[in-house]
Write a protein that holds these residues in place. Sequence first.
Motif, PDB file in Angstrom:
ATOM      1  N   TYR A   1      -7.726  -0.972   3.364  1.00 16.42           N
ATOM      2  CA  TYR A   1      -7.126  -1.582   2.181  1.00 16.42           C
ATOM      3  C   TYR A   1      -6.093  -2.635   2.557  1.00 16.42           C
ATOM      4  O   TYR A   1      -5.914  -3.634   1.866  1.00 16.42           O
TER       5      TYR A   1
ATOM      6  N   LYS B   1      -8.087  -5.728   3.289  1.00 16.05           N
ATOM      7  CA  LYS B   1      -8.540  -6.374   2.052  1.00 16.05           C
ATOM      8  C   LYS B   1      -7.401  -7.126   1.380  1.00 16.05           C
ATOM      9  O   LYS B   1      -7.595  -8.224   0.835  1.00 16.05           O
TER      10      LYS B   1
ATOM     11  N   ARG C   1      -7.319 -11.118   0.574  1.00 18.41           N
ATOM     12  CA  ARG C   1      -7.084 -11.625  -0.774  1.00 18.41           C
ATOM     13  C   ARG C   1      -5.914 -12.589  -0.803  1.00 18.41           C
ATOM     14  O   ARG C   1      -5.964 -13.640  -1.453  1.00 18.41           O
TER      15      ARG C   1
END
Length: 237
Positions: free
Chosen positions: A28, A31, A35
């Motif tokens: 996570y 990610k 982003r």
Amino acid sequence: MSKNSSGGAYGQAAGDTDFRKKYDLDEYAAKARDREEAEKEERKARWEAKMAGKKYYKPLEGHETLTTARSGHQDFSKLVGTTMLIPAGAGVGKRGRGAGIYCEACDLTFKDNLQWIEHTNSMQHQRNTGHTGEVRKATAEEVHQRIELLWERLQERKREQVVSLQERLEVRRVEDEKEREEKRRKRKEVDERKRLEKEEAEKAKTNYGEDVRIEGEHDEDDMMAAMGFTGFGVPKK
């Protein structure tokens, strides 16, 4: 029944089994970094486009197709007189679903059909619907076939209009003929009824003399006598 003091409610230690969902924190975190990098690149591209006096568009991802002409027809007349339920606070601005024509691909609402048509032709809508915004250059043969197709459609419409006009004229002619025939029939019935009444009156006078009263024949004289008039002649001196 005695409760096991060394175990949990189901006979096992509470710490032996963890029912909570486990998350991969490293995944996570990666990610989130990706982003943030993508948002940073987008902000940079928007700023560069603004400095160059251009409008920023979402970059192509490689799976888009060439833009083609709209094949469907948007019937706006069916929206007349209809009722639309919209969420509270959605009537301000174009963003989100509101009262009007909603574009699901761009999450925008337009108040009239002209705005909707302009939006569907915009690059923003083309990119959000998976098109590059570029039109494939047609060959000379394709142009010739398209012209032939449009010409045939035009001739077909003209033929339909001629047939339709002829049919309307024929229907009108038949209706006028029926109306004239009905008027002639009614006139014949009136003439026949008057002839029969006249024959009956003549027959009654022949059988009973001139003093016989025929229905409707002396109504005017009777009315004048009831009003006290015996005639309109000039009195003799």
